[in-house]
Design an enzyme around this catalytic site. Structure first.
Site, short mmCIF file in Angstrom:
data_model
loop_
_atom_site.label_atom_id
_atom_site.label_comp_id
_atom_site.label_asym_id
_atom_site.label_seq_id
_atom_site.Cartn_x
_atom_site.Cartn_y
_atom_site.Cartn_z
N SER A 131 0.80 -1.22 0.00
CA SER A 131 0.00 0.00 0.00
C SER A 131 0.84 1.28 0.00
O SER A 131 0.33 2.35 -0.29
CB SER A 131 -0.95 0.02 1.21
OG SER A 131 -0.22 0.11 2.42
N LYS A 169 1.14 4.64 7.11
CA LYS A 169 0.43 5.42 6.10
C LYS A 169 0.86 6.89 6.19
O LYS A 169 1.49 7.31 7.15
CB LYS A 169 -1.10 5.34 6.32
CG LYS A 169 -1.69 3.96 6.13
CD LYS A 169 -1.68 3.53 4.69
CE LYS A 169 -2.42 2.21 4.50
NZ LYS A 169 -1.70 1.07 5.12
#
Length: 218
Positions: A131, A169
């Site tokens: 990701s 993230k």
């Protein structure tokens, strides 16, 4: 390492410096006075005097006034490459709260350049999934992190979601929520209430997968 000049050092000083260079290169650690005295066949006091002389002449630098750790200096009076490293724990699982080391499961260590990674109490996490590949962080990489309980917009962070699930993230604070944004178009940003997220650290570098090549995230 600085060149050992015959006019700058005595024969014994050259011998001690060469010994320290070999020991640090082979073990990554400064030998104790007892070990150095035994290996060199001289007294503890003599080793101490010789080390002090090498410090005075600019060949060695002690990490702290009373520290046993010595750094061999290069031509620019910086720590030579052979001793510019530190071990950082790879954390197997994150739980809430800092300091982290009292609670976490360790999954080994990773060696990084101490001149680049200077933060205190660094920890690292092995990345699972793709990701964050747009930021140069790939599956199997190890993210080196600086412990933090806050973040600035745009920083890549380690966040603990609902006190249990850890994720890496990009962080953004919005008016009424936190957005955690991936760096891969195949994944969507996620929104969380302020009380659902705990920031545990900022990613300050990445060690690349099985080859162990350090680099900075984008």
């Amino acid at each position: 390492m600085k060149p050992i000049s015959s006019t700058d050092l005595t024969e014994t000083q050259r011998r001690v410096l060469a010994y320290l260079h070999r020991e640090i290169r082979s073990t990554g650690r400064t030998p104790s006075l007892r070990k150095a005295a035994g290996d060199l066949g001289i007294s503890h006091a003599a080793v101490g005097r010789l080390i002090k002389a090498l410090e005075t002449k600019g060949y060695l630098r002690r990490e702290g006034r009373y520290s046993r750790v010595l750094h061999i200096l290069n031509r620019a009076d910086e720590t030579a490459g052979l001793h510019r490293f530190r071990e950082v724990a790879v954390i197997g699982r994150i739980t809430a709260g800092l300091p982290m080391y009292a609670q976490q499961e360790w999954a080994g260590t990773v060696v990084v350049d101490a001149e680049i990674y200077r933060g205190r109490d660094l920890f690292s996490l092995r990345i699972r999934g793709d990701s964050m590949r747009g930021a140069g962080i790939f599956d199997g990489d190890i993210a080196v992190c600086e412990p933090r309980q806050f973040a600035e917009n745009g920083e890549i962070v380690v966040a603990l979601i609902h006190g249990d699930e850890a994720t890496v993230k990009r962080f953004f604070r919005r008016g009424d929520h936190i957005e955690l944004r991936p760096e891969n178009a195949a994944y969507q940003p996620t929104r969380y209430a302020f009380d659902e997220i705990l920031i545990q650290g900022k990613v300050v570098g990445v060690v690349r997968g099985p080859k162990g090549i350090p680099h900075r995230p984008v």
